[in-house]
Scaffold this motif. Structure first.
Motif: not given
Ligand SMILES: [Zn+2]
Length: 524
Positions: A145-148, A169-170, A176-182, A185-188
């Motif tokens: 999970i990322g912050n804004s 996640g949306r 985007p609600d901050g959650r990121a998968f696979e 997540l690499a994008t963040l």
């Protein structure tokens, strides 16, 4: 002038069989057998290391670890103990106060260990810090999970589509609600990599801690170019206490990074030997790619990160340069896909290709496994850590998770590893989990006693088989010609050593010289 040591009068498990004594000369085993045989082969002037009946093993091999991440988990923000969402926010706040500059990354957060099982939102994290990126990684490292500020820094906005092999996640309106998968997540995370660099001194502390556990070789996974440069530099001095066999993250290969013409260095303890690419995600965040939906999430069969065709191209391109492909595959569909990719034409290398994890292997994938014969780099510790697995897969499917004795019985080579920091780096925990299957609380991902290994077989995962996995002939054995990597225990039997765990480590030797010693495993 040769340098030799006679290890005499002990109980030696060579990784393949038992003996009494052995001799290491100029970094290699030159004799092993009875005390009399070893004494006859000992050169004049050799040191004698009397064992007084103690057990000696080959130095242990962890074939799959993430060393910068492990270093971060040891010295950075470790969220492995937080037990609720308010706990998580408190821990993040305290860390942010003490670290006022730069991006913040917390590791090891496990909602399965959390009383409310709740994921924080971007807004929860914005309440901790709003002016710089903050990312909380889920324990598997496959979700977070990322912050804004983290989303902004990565250019992720309301209209941003999910990348191939990833998902954000949306909120209900698609923000985007901050959650990121696979891959999402690499994008963040990738923009933060550019802001941080590997600290060679911190890496060296991690390697010394590994030596103190009895480890003498590490398969370093997802290696970055600056990380490879750090090991090479360390191996010019006295700082590389253990062997490091590196598998580059495919991302850097794709971007054009190639290892130097001589990929070894200094003492030769470091080498780049492969490239790791991903087929799917992980079971914890339900991104492992299954042939049928998750039992507790009927619309979801996980996530394909790459197709068999893409992986076949990776295998062809890296093997053409003499490097070994290592494909991450956890779900049964992913294992089948990785096998399909490896079953296509590519340059054959002296060591077999690797499949990392191979967690779920039902009978349907056995024919392809037996045809391709990859080394399966497994994590016995997950048998304990993934004790919730039957709720994800149902008990019938979970029966074929971590099926070590079945796979070994079909003639496949299984190498042991921790996947640290996503499971503790302690190899003794993995060995015990392979023997006992259930933890002290009687929990297990797959408690089937038919999959339990003997003490010797379990140790083999971390010795002889580990040597095959990292591609060094004889490594992980104490047979003639093998590197002189030695673990002297305080125990008189393999059962006693394994049950004592790291406390049994008396001395760790690499290439015929001690690198760690003492009951407390202090490095020398
Ligand atoms: Zn891993």
């Amino acid at each position: 002038m040769t340098e030799a040591t006679l290890f005499d009068d002990g109980r030696v498990f060579t990784g393949l069989r038992y003996a009494d004594s052995f001799v290491v000369e100029d970094g290699r085993v030159v004799a092993v057998g009875t005390a009399e045989e070893a004494r006859r082969a000992t050169p004049a002037g050799a040191d004698r290391r009397p064992l007084h009946g103690r057990l000696v093993l080959p130095g242990l091999i962890d074939a799959h670890v993430h060393l910068p991440d492990l270093t971060e988990a040891r010295e950075g923000l470790d969220l492995g103990r937080v037990a609720s969402l308010p706990d998580l926010v408190d821990a993040l706040r305290a860390w942010a106060r003490d670290h006022p500059d730069g991006p913040l990354v917390g590791r090891g957060w496990d909602p399965e260990r959390s009383s409310d099982r709740r994921w924080p939102s971007r807004h929860d994290l914005d309440g901790v810090v709003a002016d710089r990126p903050l990312i909380v990684l889920q324990a598997s490292g496959h979700a977070g999970i990322g912050n804004s500020a983290a989303l902004d820094g990565a250019g992720v906005v309301r209209g941003t589509a999910d990348p191939a092999g990833g998902r954000f996640g949306r909120e209900s309106d698609g923000t985007p609600d901050g959650r990121a998968f696979e891959r999402a997540l690499a994008t963040l995370v990738e923009p933060l990599d550019a802001l941080t660099s590997v600290d060679p001194r911190a890496l060296a502390r991690t390697l010394r801690a590994c030596a103190a556990l009895g480890l003498t070789t590490l398969g370093a996974m997802c290696v970055r170019p600056d990380e490879a440069a750090a090991y090479r530099e360390m191996d010019r001095g006295p700082a590389l206490p253990v062997r490091v066999r590196a598998y580059l993250h495919y991302r850097f290969w794709r971007e054009g990074y190639r290892p130097p013409a001589d990929p070894t260095s200094g003492t030769g303890r470091f080498a780049i030997v492969g490239v790791k690419a991903f087929t799917d995600g992980a079971l914890g965040p339900r991104t492992a790619w299954l042939s049928a939906p998750y039992s507790d999430d009927p619309g979801n069969s996980g996530m394909a990160v790459a197709s068999a065709g893409e992986l076949a191209e990776v295998a062809a391109s890296v093997s053409a340069d003499g490097l070994n492909p290592a494909f991450h595959a956890i779900g049964d569909r992913a294992v089948a896909t990785a096998l399909e990719a490896l079953d296509r034409p590519r340059r054959e290398l002296p060591t077999p290709p690797r499949i990392e994890h191979a967690s779920l292997t039902p009978p349907e994938v056995w024919p392809a496994l037996e045809r391709v014969r990859p080394v399966l780099v497994v994590q016995p510790g997950f048998v304990w850590s993934d004790h919730w697995l039957a709720s994800r897969l149902g008990a019938d499917r979970a029966r074929w998770a971590y099926a070590f004795r079945t796979l070994g019985g079909r003639g496949l080579v299984l190498a042991g590893s921790s996947d640290a920091p996503y499971d503790p780096v302690d190899p003794w925990r993995g060995i015990r989990a392979a023997v006992h299957r259930v933890d002290l609380a009687r929990r297990s991902a797959n408690p089937s006693p038919n999959e339990a290994l003997s003490y010797e077989r379990a140790v083999q995962l971390y010795t002889a088989n580990g040597g095959v996995a990292v591609g060094v002939p004889g490594l992980g054995t104490l047979e003639v010609g093998a590197p002189g990597d030695v673990l002297v225990t305080a125990a008189t039997s393999i059962e006693e050593a394994v049950e004592s765990g790291a406390a049994t480590v008396r001395e760790t030797w690499v290439a015929g010289r001690p690198v760690a010693s003492g009951a407390d495993g202090q490095t020398v």
